[in-house]
Write a protein that holds these residues in place. Structure first.
Motif, mmCIF file in Angstrom:
data_model
loop_
_atom_site.group_PDB
_atom_site.id
_atom_site.type_symbol
_atom_site.label_atom_id
_atom_site.label_comp_id
_atom_site.label_asym_id
_atom_site.label_seq_id
_atom_site.Cartn_x
_atom_site.Cartn_y
_atom_site.Cartn_z
ATOM 1 N N UNK A 1 -0.389 -3.706 3.587
ATOM 2 C CA UNK A 1 -0.496 -2.653 4.652
ATOM 3 C C UNK A 1 0.813 -2.491 6.379
ATOM 4 N N UNK A 2 0.865 -4.339 6.493
ATOM 5 C CA UNK A 2 1.715 -4.021 8.069
ATOM 6 C C UNK A 2 2.726 -3.852 6.855
ATOM 7 N N UNK A 3 3.074 -4.709 6.168
ATOM 8 C CA UNK A 3 4.470 -4.850 5.758
ATOM 9 C C UNK A 3 5.260 -3.180 5.128
ATOM 10 N N UNK A 4 3.986 -2.654 4.294
ATOM 11 C CA UNK A 4 4.442 -0.905 4.186
ATOM 12 C C UNK A 4 4.536 -0.509 5.155
ATOM 13 N N UNK A 5 3.746 -0.783 6.455
ATOM 14 C CA UNK A 5 3.958 0.208 7.040
ATOM 15 C C UNK A 5 5.528 0.001 7.843
ATOM 16 N N UNK B 1 -6.114 -10.377 6.714
ATOM 17 C CA UNK B 1 -5.838 -10.959 5.727
ATOM 18 C C UNK B 1 -4.727 -9.809 4.934
ATOM 19 N N UNK B 2 -4.595 -10.596 3.564
ATOM 20 C CA UNK B 2 -3.349 -10.193 2.486
ATOM 21 C C UNK B 2 -3.984 -8.799 2.236
ATOM 22 N N UNK B 3 -4.043 -7.887 2.829
ATOM 23 C CA UNK B 3 -4.123 -6.787 2.400
ATOM 24 C C UNK B 3 -3.716 -6.115 3.074
ATOM 25 N N UNK C 1 -10.845 -21.002 9.253
ATOM 26 C CA UNK C 1 -9.266 -20.440 9.133
ATOM 27 C C UNK C 1 -8.574 -19.632 10.034
ATOM 28 N N UNK C 2 -7.767 -19.589 8.965
ATOM 29 C CA UNK C 2 -5.788 -19.445 10.447
ATOM 30 C C UNK C 2 -5.444 -18.398 11.300
#
Length: 186
Positions: free
Chosen positions: A31-35, A25-27, A13-14
């Protein structure tokens, strides 16, 4: 390149190229972006708006772009100009489109500067040609290839002086050279 190929072959994986930790992961990324959005990070708001725009939710994109623009994000001003130009999520509005293009251009956004040049060149025919040319020169100096191509073509037509083109070529090359590094070239 060799490390990327090894990871792909081993199906590992990356991973982050700096710390070698697995990529989120995409989730986890959402979550980090919303934070970051909750912390009023204009770049995160712009990213969230861009995601909504790609998904076709132009009203939500407009909402996030507007918040990010109020916090001074230059990229977001360029996105808002597109929304106002196309009428996506908002009514078409040439004055607001121009306002956001100008704000992005003032913030050194080369594509916004190029778009301003296109508009200035078309708006009043050739009456604003000098102003459009100045926008093209500035954008070329920021490394924008389309602006440099426009200057070259208009030099061939005899509309741009050789000295102006030479200065633009030097500025363009300096901008391109400034983005190069031995690590990127490797």
């Amino acid at each position: 390149l060799a490390n990327t190929m090894r990871l792909m072959e081993a199906s590992l994986g990356q991973v982050c190229p700096f710390c070698r930790k697995p990529a989120p992961t995409e989730e986890e990324s959402a979550k980090y972006t919303m934070k970051r959005v909750a912390a009023n990070d204009p770049v995160a708001m712009c990213q969230k708006g861009a995601k909504f725009y790609v998904e076709g939710d132009h009203s939500s994109a407009f909402e996030y772009f507007t918040k990010a623009a109020k916090l001074g994000d230059v990229e977001t001003h360029n996105h808002l100009s597109v929304l106002y130009h196309d009428g996506h999520g908002v009514d078409r509005n040439e004055k607001k489109e121009m306002y956001h293009l100008e704000e992005a251009a003032i913030g050194d956004h080369p594509r916004a500067r190029y778009n301003l040049a296109l508009i200035e060149g078309r708006r009043y025919g050739y009456g604003r040609y000098d102003r459009a040319t100045k926008h093209y020169i500035i954008a070329a100096g920021q490394g924008h290839d389309g602006s440099l191509n426009w200057l070259v073509e208009n030099h061939k037509r005899g509309l741009i002086k050789k000295e102006v083109l030479d200065a633009a070529l030097r500025a363009h090359q300096a901008a391109v050279d400034a983005t190069k590094s031995p690590q990127r070239d490797a």
